[in-house]
Design an enzyme around this catalytic site. Structure first.
Site, PDB file in Angstrom:
ATOM      1  N   THR B  98       0.880  -1.164   0.000  1.00  0.00           N
ATOM      2  CA  THR B  98       0.000   0.000   0.000  1.00  0.00           C
ATOM      3  C   THR B  98       0.915   1.209   0.000  1.00  0.00           C
ATOM      4  O   THR B  98       1.628   1.462   0.969  1.00  0.00           O
ATOM      5  CB  THR B  98      -0.913   0.009   1.226  1.00  0.00           C
ATOM      6  OG1 THR B  98      -1.802  -1.109   1.130  1.00  0.00           O
ATOM      7  CG2 THR B  98      -1.741   1.292   1.279  1.00  0.00           C
ATOM      8  N   LYS B 173      -7.125   1.652  -2.999  1.00  0.00           N
ATOM      9  CA  LYS B 173      -6.761   1.277  -1.626  1.00  0.00           C
ATOM     10  C   LYS B 173      -6.884   2.490  -0.699  1.00  0.00           C
ATOM     11  O   LYS B 173      -7.288   2.352   0.466  1.00  0.00           O
ATOM     12  CB  LYS B 173      -5.340   0.712  -1.588  1.00  0.00           C
ATOM     13  CG  LYS B 173      -4.871   0.258  -0.198  1.00  0.00           C
ATOM     14  CD  LYS B 173      -5.618  -0.959   0.308  1.00  0.00           C
ATOM     15  CE  LYS B 173      -5.343  -1.280   1.773  1.00  0.00           C
ATOM     16  NZ  LYS B 173      -4.071  -1.975   2.018  1.00  0.00           N
ATOM     17  N   LYS B 241       0.684   5.940   7.978  1.00  0.00           N
ATOM     18  CA  LYS B 241       1.365   6.115   6.692  1.00  0.00           C
ATOM     19  C   LYS B 241       0.338   6.233   5.565  1.00  0.00           C
ATOM     20  O   LYS B 241       0.394   7.132   4.723  1.00  0.00           O
ATOM     21  CB  LYS B 241       2.287   4.910   6.450  1.00  0.00           C
ATOM     22  CG  LYS B 241       2.982   4.851   5.118  1.00  0.00           C
ATOM     23  CD  LYS B 241       2.552   3.745   4.155  1.00  0.00           C
ATOM     24  CE  LYS B 241       2.323   2.367   4.681  1.00  0.00           C
ATOM     25  NZ  LYS B 241       1.924   1.369   3.656  1.00  0.00           N
TER      26      LYS B 241
END
Lengths: 288, 288
Positions: B98, B173, B241
């Protein structure tokens, strides 16, 4: 033993469906609502009409109420022609409005002083749940009384859960609304991002709806948003009312809920923009 | 035709499970990861070991990468001993980290310049999905290449969806993470309110989990929170993140996401307090 006589005060979309179920189960139901016209179909189905809340309650053993706002509930119970003005010992009042826990406690105290009993029993499941008789009912009050009225609640409800003392039903409904509120922000932000990034949002939903991002709102409301269908469902103006109640209670408990505060602020802006009568999914308009 | 040779760079929890599935499907898989020790079990199962990303990629037709942070991905691809330094025409690289859509586009451009192809293919479903081979895989890149590698992805994935050009997998995502982020706030606030109001939170979940407030997080993470189980699942530090990437992309697209901003701020505070290695449900600690 003669069959329990019921009263139902408030014949909106939810109330009307519930009353129909009670009539179908052969209960005698006396109804009252501010505009008689709104009770017309129910009267044709066999409901009895009363001219005031007091009159409806007077002839009944169990009195249901379901109104729009806490102020309406307060008036139904405490006005000169309200329920308490004509109360009899042993009656049970059940408020199904999503209303304030503080008011539920106030009603419970007044009922107790009059040797009546009360249950706060807000519901979730919306107009569809009311129509299908599959409402989730969250109950607060004395457990013995809850058990006594459960068979009646089961006529129009599916998950009927005792949550604790008076007010606990309302508090539980607040938990429900709190979870929904912030999730709606996430649903709208995910869609807004998808559109802005040039993705096909319907295809994005295929990837994300069944996993960890999945929710009732993502499955049921996101597709409506993408069709620009902002009809209610559940009214923005009522949702805002609920959030205000939850935040007031949270503030009284010294609990900070920044997510809910953000949602309240965004929904208040929606109402200001004239979207109060749209469905909660209209939050998406904040991102357009 | 000889069977496609695979490389897999990054043998963390997710990578290891995926590689096992590929070995079980009788693929030749060359692995590389910074700490050889972490690849030991895979090597025992038949994976080949390479000393660098460049070496792993050099002998392979399709090269998977799955690292922690975009900086790691950048290094795996662009370093002196990285994938591109030893590339051959016709190779396909698939980054499953990701990571940022911008980096996915950068990799796609470099791949194209070298007559290679690339797919960005982040996943959801976590360690359990990887173990069971039921990951949801969100893919960006050329459709023809996506179709070529789909049978390999199907070895460890269930919902394998083509989302569009290079970067579209990563953008999808991000949508997933955005929806999760704000929903986690709602789940935690509902529980915090329930506890503070003196309700039995487990009983509250019975009333609210299957209706309009329902979500994967409410069903799966709220019960863990109530057991004070804050183990990952999905790391707080990795989630932070992801939110930083999403907010940077949103800012580049001139899109305001106040819910995600709030979530980022709250998770950043969690990391500061030392909860970076806990699961995302540790957000509840912000309310204690």
């Amino acid at each position: 033993m003669e069959k329990t006589k019921l009263a139902f005060i408030g014949t909106g979309v939810m109330g009307s469906s519930i009353i129909s179920h009670l009539l179908n189960a052969n209960y005698e139901v006396t109804v009252y609502t501010r505009t008689k016209e709104k009770a017309k179909q129910l009267i044709e189905k066999g409901a009895l009409w009363a001219e005031t809340a007091r009159e409806a309650a007077g002839s009944s053993d169990v009195i249901f109420t379901m109104a729009g706002y806490p102020a309406d509930v307060e008036s139904i119970y405490f006005d000169e022609l309200g329920i308490f003005s004509g109360s009899r010992e042993g009656q049970i009042v059940i408020d199904m409005t999503t209303s304030s826990p503080a008011l539920a406690i106030k009603i419970a105290k007044e009922a107790s002083a009059r040797k009546m009993n009360s249950i706060d029993a807000p519901v979730s499941g919306g107009d569809v749940g009311a129509k299908n008789g599959t409402l989730s009912i969250m109950c607060g009050g004395e457990k013995e009384i809850f058990e006594k009225v459960s068979p009646i609640l089961a006529i129009f409800g599916k998950d009927i859960v005792y949550q604790g003392v008076a007010g606990a039903g309302q508090h539980t409904k607040m938990c429900n609304q709190i979870a929904i509120a912030t999730n709606m922000i996430g649903v709208c932000e995910a869609l807004a991002y998808a559109v802005k990034a040039g993705l096909e949002p319907e295809t994005v939903l295929k990837s994300i709806s069944s996993g960890a991002a999945g929710s009732w709102s993502l499955s049921n409301l996101a597709p409506r948003i993408l069709k620009e269908d902002f009809e209610p469902g559940f009214y923005v103006k009522h949702f805002l009312k609920d959030m205000n109640i939850a935040l007031e209670e949270a503030s009284n408990m010294d609990l900070k809920l920044p997510g809910l505060e953000l949602a309240r602020e965004m929904y208040a802006q929606l109402v200001e923009k004239g979207y109060g009568d749209k469905g909660t999914q209209a939050l998406y308009k904040s991102y357009q």
